[in-house]
Motif scaffolding. Structure first.
Motif, PDB file in Angstrom:
ATOM      1  N   PHE A   1       0.823  -1.209   0.000  1.00  0.00           N
ATOM      2  CA  PHE A   1       0.000   0.000   0.000  1.00  0.00           C
ATOM      3  C   PHE A   1       0.860   1.263   0.000  1.00  0.00           C
ATOM      4  CE2 PHE A   1      -3.461  -2.830   1.120  1.00  0.00           C
ATOM      5  CZ  PHE A   1      -4.489  -2.290   0.368  1.00  0.00           C
ATOM      6  N   SER A   2       1.978   1.225   0.653  1.00  0.00           N
ATOM      7  CA  SER A   2       2.875   2.391   0.657  1.00  0.00           C
ATOM      8  C   SER A   2       3.425   2.662  -0.741  1.00  0.00           C
ATOM      9  CB  SER A   2       4.039   2.173   1.633  1.00  0.00           C
ATOM     10  OG  SER A   2       3.565   2.079   2.946  1.00  0.00           O
ATOM     11  N   ILE A   3       3.852   1.620  -1.419  1.00  0.00           N
ATOM     12  CA  ILE A   3       4.368   1.775  -2.779  1.00  0.00           C
ATOM     13  C   ILE A   3       3.268   2.276  -3.710  1.00  0.00           C
ATOM     14  CG2 ILE A   3       5.247   0.494  -4.785  1.00  0.00           C
ATOM     15  CD1 ILE A   3       6.773  -1.271  -2.684  1.00  0.00           C
ATOM     16  N   ALA A   4       2.073   1.714  -3.605  1.00  0.00           N
ATOM     17  CA  ALA A   4       0.945   2.155  -4.447  1.00  0.00           C
ATOM     18  C   ALA A   4       0.604   3.616  -4.165  1.00  0.00           C
ATOM     19  CB  ALA A   4      -0.273   1.269  -4.201  1.00  0.00           C
ATOM     20  N   PHE A   5       0.632   4.013  -2.913  1.00  0.00           N
ATOM     21  CA  PHE A   5       0.322   5.392  -2.539  1.00  0.00           C
ATOM     22  C   PHE A   5       1.352   6.357  -3.114  1.00  0.00           C
ATOM     23  CE2 PHE A   5       0.805   8.973   0.420  1.00  0.00           C
ATOM     24  CZ  PHE A   5      -0.472   9.501   0.347  1.00  0.00           C
ATOM     25  N   ILE A   6       2.613   6.019  -2.997  1.00  0.00           N
ATOM     26  CA  ILE A   6       3.687   6.889  -3.500  1.00  0.00           C
ATOM     27  C   ILE A   6       3.610   6.994  -5.024  1.00  0.00           C
ATOM     28  CG2 ILE A   6       6.196   7.059  -3.780  1.00  0.00           C
ATOM     29  CD1 ILE A   6       6.361   5.819  -0.890  1.00  0.00           C
ATOM     30  N   ALA A   7       3.371   5.879  -5.703  1.00  0.00           N
ATOM     31  CA  ALA A   7       3.251   5.894  -7.169  1.00  0.00           C
ATOM     32  C   ALA A   7       2.050   6.718  -7.607  1.00  0.00           C
ATOM     33  CB  ALA A   7       3.142   4.468  -7.692  1.00  0.00           C
ATOM     34  N   SER A   8       0.946   6.592  -6.895  1.00  0.00           N
ATOM     35  CA  SER A   8      -0.260   7.347  -7.222  1.00  0.00           C
ATOM     36  C   SER A   8      -0.037   8.846  -7.045  1.00  0.00           C
ATOM     37  CB  SER A   8      -1.420   6.869  -6.338  1.00  0.00           C
ATOM     38  OG  SER A   8      -2.572   7.617  -6.594  1.00  0.00           O
ATOM     39  N   ARG A   9       0.609   9.236  -5.981  1.00  0.00           N
ATOM     40  CA  ARG A   9       0.898  10.669  -5.751  1.00  0.00           C
ATOM     41  C   ARG A   9       1.827  11.222  -6.808  1.00  0.00           C
ATOM     42  NH1 ARG A   9       1.487  13.019   0.001  1.00  0.00           N
ATOM     43  NH2 ARG A   9       1.998  14.682  -1.422  1.00  0.00           N
ATOM     44  N   SER A  10       2.819  10.442  -7.215  1.00  0.00           N
ATOM     45  CA  SER A  10       3.746  10.873  -8.245  1.00  0.00           C
ATOM     46  C   SER A  10       3.011  11.073  -9.575  1.00  0.00           C
ATOM     47  CB  SER A  10       4.863   9.844  -8.400  1.00  0.00           C
ATOM     48  OG  SER A  10       5.678  10.167  -9.490  1.00  0.00           O
ATOM     49  N   ARG A  11       2.148  10.105  -9.942  1.00  0.00           N
ATOM     50  CA  ARG A  11       1.358  10.227 -11.169  1.00  0.00           C
ATOM     51  C   ARG A  11       0.460  11.456 -11.118  1.00  0.00           C
ATOM     52  NH1 ARG A  11       0.161   4.956 -10.663  1.00  0.00           N
ATOM     53  NH2 ARG A  11      -2.008   5.365 -10.145  1.00  0.00           N
ATOM     54  N   LYS A  12      -0.189  11.656  -9.981  1.00  0.00           N
ATOM     55  CA  LYS A  12      -1.110  12.791  -9.821  1.00  0.00           C
ATOM     56  C   LYS A  12      -0.380  14.118 -10.013  1.00  0.00           C
ATOM     57  CE  LYS A  12      -5.167  14.292  -8.240  1.00  0.00           C
ATOM     58  NZ  LYS A  12      -6.338  14.239  -9.052  1.00  0.00           N
ATOM     59  N   LYS A  13       0.803  14.238  -9.477  1.00  0.00           N
ATOM     60  CA  LYS A  13       1.590  15.462  -9.623  1.00  0.00           C
ATOM     61  C   LYS A  13       1.928  15.718 -11.092  1.00  0.00           C
ATOM     62  CE  LYS A  13       5.785  17.614  -7.825  1.00  0.00           C
ATOM     63  NZ  LYS A  13       6.954  17.451  -6.969  1.00  0.00           N
ATOM     64  N   LYS A  14       2.356  14.673 -11.796  1.00  0.00           N
ATOM     65  CA  LYS A  14       2.676  14.802 -13.214  1.00  0.00           C
ATOM     66  C   LYS A  14       1.429  15.121 -14.037  1.00  0.00           C
ATOM     67  CE  LYS A  14       6.482  11.514 -12.922  1.00  0.00           C
ATOM     68  NZ  LYS A  14       6.906  10.134 -13.248  1.00  0.00           N
ATOM     69  N   GLN A  15       0.304  14.488 -13.692  1.00  0.00           N
ATOM     70  CA  GLN A  15      -0.945  14.733 -14.416  1.00  0.00           C
ATOM     71  C   GLN A  15      -1.406  16.176 -14.236  1.00  0.00           C
ATOM     72  OE1 GLN A  15      -3.248  11.727 -12.510  1.00  0.00           O
ATOM     73  NE2 GLN A  15      -2.419  10.087 -13.784  1.00  0.00           N
ATOM     74  N   ASN A  16      -1.300  16.705 -13.029  1.00  0.00           N
ATOM     75  CA  ASN A  16      -1.701  18.096 -12.786  1.00  0.00           C
ATOM     76  C   ASN A  16      -0.826  19.062 -13.573  1.00  0.00           C
ATOM     77  OD1 ASN A  16      -3.852  17.459 -11.130  1.00  0.00           O
ATOM     78  ND2 ASN A  16      -2.640  17.544  -9.264  1.00  0.00           N
ATOM     79  N   ALA A  17       0.453  18.757 -13.699  1.00  0.00           N
ATOM     80  CA  ALA A  17       1.354  19.601 -14.500  1.00  0.00           C
ATOM     81  C   ALA A  17       0.925  19.580 -15.964  1.00  0.00           C
ATOM     82  CB  ALA A  17       2.795  19.130 -14.352  1.00  0.00           C
ATOM     83  N   LEU A  18       0.536  18.405 -16.475  1.00  0.00           N
ATOM     84  CA  LEU A  18       0.048  18.324 -17.853  1.00  0.00           C
ATOM     85  C   LEU A  18      -1.256  19.095 -18.029  1.00  0.00           C
ATOM     86  CD1 LEU A  18       0.661  14.578 -18.832  1.00  0.00           C
ATOM     87  CD2 LEU A  18       1.973  16.576 -19.538  1.00  0.00           C
ATOM     88  N   LEU A  19      -2.176  18.951 -17.068  1.00  0.00           N
ATOM     89  CA  LEU A  19      -3.464  19.664 -17.147  1.00  0.00           C
ATOM     90  C   LEU A  19      -3.260  21.175 -17.191  1.00  0.00           C
ATOM     91  CD1 LEU A  19      -5.697  17.561 -14.735  1.00  0.00           C
ATOM     92  CD2 LEU A  19      -6.124  17.969 -17.173  1.00  0.00           C
ATOM     93  N   ASP A  20      -2.263  21.664 -16.477  1.00  0.00           N
ATOM     94  CA  ASP A  20      -1.971  23.097 -16.478  1.00  0.00           C
ATOM     95  C   ASP A  20      -1.513  23.593 -17.848  1.00  0.00           C
ATOM     96  OD1 ASP A  20      -2.651  23.276 -13.814  1.00  0.00           O
ATOM     97  OD2 ASP A  20      -0.570  23.191 -13.094  1.00  0.00           O
ATOM     98  N   ASN A  21      -0.965  22.696 -18.675  1.00  0.00           N
ATOM     99  CA  ASN A  21      -0.462  23.071 -19.997  1.00  0.00           C
ATOM    100  C   ASN A  21      -1.475  22.878 -21.120  1.00  0.00           C
ATOM    101  OD1 ASN A  21       2.111  23.888 -19.129  1.00  0.00           O
ATOM    102  ND2 ASN A  21       2.769  21.766 -19.039  1.00  0.00           N
ATOM    103  N   VAL A  22      -2.638  22.318 -20.817  1.00  0.00           N
ATOM    104  CA  VAL A  22      -3.669  22.126 -21.840  1.00  0.00           C
ATOM    105  C   VAL A  22      -4.268  23.489 -22.177  1.00  0.00           C
ATOM    106  CG1 VAL A  22      -5.938  21.103 -22.283  1.00  0.00           C
ATOM    107  CG2 VAL A  22      -4.181  19.780 -21.097  1.00  0.00           C
ATOM    108  N   PRO A  23      -4.443  23.791 -23.478  1.00  0.00           N
ATOM    109  CA  PRO A  23      -5.045  25.073 -23.849  1.00  0.00           C
ATOM    110  C   PRO A  23      -6.395  25.294 -23.171  1.00  0.00           C
ATOM    111  CG  PRO A  23      -4.197  23.939 -25.790  1.00  0.00           C
ATOM    112  CD  PRO A  23      -4.093  22.976 -24.646  1.00  0.00           C
ATOM    113  N   LYS A  24      -6.651  26.517 -22.759  1.00  0.00           N
ATOM    114  CA  LYS A  24      -7.873  26.847 -22.013  1.00  0.00           C
ATOM    115  C   LYS A  24      -9.137  26.579 -22.816  1.00  0.00           C
ATOM    116  CE  LYS A  24      -5.646  28.510 -18.447  1.00  0.00           C
ATOM    117  NZ  LYS A  24      -5.027  27.465 -17.703  1.00  0.00           N
ATOM    118  N   ASN A  25      -9.063  26.717 -24.149  1.00  0.00           N
ATOM    119  CA  ASN A  25     -10.259  26.533 -24.971  1.00  0.00           C
ATOM    120  C   ASN A  25     -10.478  25.074 -25.397  1.00  0.00           C
ATOM    121  OD1 ASN A  25      -7.963  26.701 -26.591  1.00  0.00           O
ATOM    122  ND2 ASN A  25      -9.085  27.560 -28.331  1.00  0.00           N
ATOM    123  N   ALA A  26      -9.680  24.156 -24.885  1.00  0.00           N
ATOM    124  CA  ALA A  26      -9.867  22.733 -25.186  1.00  0.00           C
ATOM    125  C   ALA A  26     -11.101  22.219 -24.463  1.00  0.00           C
ATOM    126  CB  ALA A  26      -8.643  21.937 -24.757  1.00  0.00           C
TER     127      ALA A  26
END
Length: 159
Positions: free
Chosen positions: A19-44
């Motif tokens: 569960f610790s490994i899954a939690f850490i991997a999930s948080r890492s993915r979430k951080k990367k996903q939020n960075a990608l979402l910030d770069n998506v054009p606003k009118n998409a």
């Protein structure tokens, strides 16, 4: 060593580690996903975080996890864009008018996850909703995989 200590070492510790490994991997993915979402054009339209498999890996039965990675899919100017958190070479843009969208449903080789397919010529891309740490869709605010697929089909019909 007492029986309780042995029990803790043999049963509780491995579960805690998984569960610790899954939690850490999930948080890492979430951080990367939020960075990608910030770069998506606003009118998409329809900006969604999805897990993916490309090509033959979808049907492999023996693998470490049910998905290759995650990324953000969005629609802009009648095109489907997908950007990954892992490898920019896997990013793509397809003309919404020319792709084939298929509902796959549950693919037992990938657990109890529902998938849809985007097929462009001989390239197969499989997607399901990013559920976070577990395979179950626990958030009522997130679209389900079927909803995303239906939204893409509707966008395709409007072209």
């Amino acid at each position: 060593m007492s029986d309780l200590t042995i029990f803790l070492i043999l049963f509780i510790l491995p579960i805690f580690l998984v569960f610790s490994i899954a939690f850490i991997a999930s948080r890492s993915r979430k951080k990367k996903q939020n960075a990608l979402l910030d770069n998506v054009p606003k009118n998409a339209s329809m900006k969604v975080v999805l897990r993916y498999n490309f090509g033959q890996s979808q049907d492999k039965f023996i693998k470490m996890k049910a998905f290759q990675g995650s990324g953000v899919l969005y629609v802009l100017d009648n095109q489907i864009h997908f950007i990954t958190t892992k490898n920019q070479a896997d990013n793509f843009t397809f003309d919404l008018k020319n792709v084939q969208l298929n509902w796959i449903g549950v693919n037992l080789a990938n657990g109890l996850l529902e998938w849809f397919q985007i097929k462009n010529n001989n390239l197969d891309y499989y997607f399901n909703v990013e559920t976070g740490m577990f395979i179950f869709h626990l958030s009522s605010t997130k679209m389900k995989t079927k909803d995303i697929f239906m939204n893409l089909k509707e966008a395709q019909k409007r072209i």
